[in-house]
Design an enzyme around this catalytic site. Structure first.
Site, PDB file in Angstrom:
ATOM      1  CB  CYS A 114      -4.887  -1.864   4.166  1.00 50.35           C
ATOM      2  SG  CYS A 114      -4.193  -2.014   5.823  1.00 50.35           S
ATOM      3  CD  GLU A 141      -2.725   1.036   2.621  1.00 52.93           C
ATOM      4  OE1 GLU A 141      -3.616   1.881   2.775  1.00 52.93           O
ATOM      5  OE2 GLU A 141      -2.523   0.106   3.437  1.00 52.93           O
ATOM      6  CE  LYS A 187      -7.544   1.368   3.291  1.00 56.30           C
ATOM      7  NZ  LYS A 187      -6.360   1.641   4.166  1.00 56.30           N
TER       8      LYS A 187
END
Length: 287
Positions: A143, A41, A110
């Site tokens: 994540c 990430e 995200k």
């Protein structure tokens, strides 16, 4: 398809050094037979950007993306890496998938932003993103996304064979790369690849534990909690036909009963006020 997953400590705030490392890793991954190299990430600049985020962010077709495309084409390997994406006045926590021919295949923003710092720096994404590479359907997540079973289940229902999860995970959340990752793979009968940082950036330290997990919920490859690693594994859904025949979760679903799970106004159990305050103090340390 062979997948390579990189875990390591990048050069914080130095995109050129991280691109040079990407070039070296791509060469190594190709020598090991990989056709996709996956990096963590916000790999490009480092994750813990704080007020440096705005100057580190760049468009999906910016200078770094053009250099990544050159690396991919030069080595003949697809690349998946995280970066801070600028789109007008908005900044997103994004990952870019570049094909082995250097052409962009997918860009994912995200969806589930963690804690006040991510929500201060980034806008949330709004879409599921999938791509096809070498006959495999790849779902993209970042994540915190993997901690939402509804999100991963939806990618599986959309046909994902593999879900790629670049991440930045810190102590004390050891159960996420072990228990949760294995459960997501098992309950959805998919491959999950998890690429974490190791080492530290400013006050944040990372727990490593990058992994490639099979549809049977077992580790195919697993890195340690410290240091650099390049995990390489074959992603072959046909090899797990027996596991998929035994674990028929997707076929046995009863979605008519699950509406409340996805309802926007669904009741949630809140932590007590004093606990929420303590959690808020720790959120900056998480990821």
């Amino acid at each position: 398809m062979k997948l390579a997953v990189y875990q390591g400590t990048g050069d914080f705030l130095d995109k050129m050094a991280n691109l040079a490392r990407m070039d070296r890793l791509a060469a190594t991954a190709v020598r090991q037979g990989a056709s996709l190299l996956m990096l963590p990430e916000i790999y490009l600049s480092g994750y813990n950007l704080g007020d440096d985020c705005a100057r580190m962010a760049e468009p999906a077709d910016g200078a770094s993306a053009r250099e990544a495309a050159r690396i991919a084409k030069h080595h003949g390997i697809a690349l998946l890496y995280g970066y801070a994406e600028r789109d007008g006045d908005a900044i997103y926590n994004s990952i870019l998938l570049v094909g082995a021919d250097g052409k962009p295949l997918a860009n994912y923003r995200k969806v589930h932003l963690f804690g006040p710092e991510e929500k201060r720096l980034f806008e949330p994404g709004k879409d599921y993103v999938m791509a096809t590479l070498n006959g495999l359907t790849i779902g993209l997540a970042i994540c915190y996304d993997v901690e939402f079973p509804e999100f991963i289940r939806t990618l599986a229902l959309k046909g994902a064979d593999l879900i790629a999860v670049p991440t930045c995970l810190t102590p004390p959340y050891w159960e996420i790369p072990t228990s949760i990752l294995r459960a997501r793979a098992y309950e959805n009968q998919i491959f999950l690849a998890y690429a974490n940082h190791s080492g530290a950036e400013r006050e944040l330290s990372y727990i490593g534990m990058s992994a490639i997990v099979g549809p049977d919920g077992k580790d195919i490859q697993r890195a340690g909690s410290e240091g650099e690693a390049l995990l390489v594994a074959e992603i072959d859904p046909a090899a797990y036909a027996e596991s998929r025949a035994l674990n028929t979760y997707l076929a046995d679903r009863r979605p008519a009963l699950y509406g409340a799970v996805a309802a926007a106004g669904a009741t949630t159990t809140q932590s007590p006020p004093q606990k929420r305050t303590a959690i808020a103090r720790r959120q900056r340390r998480r990821r």
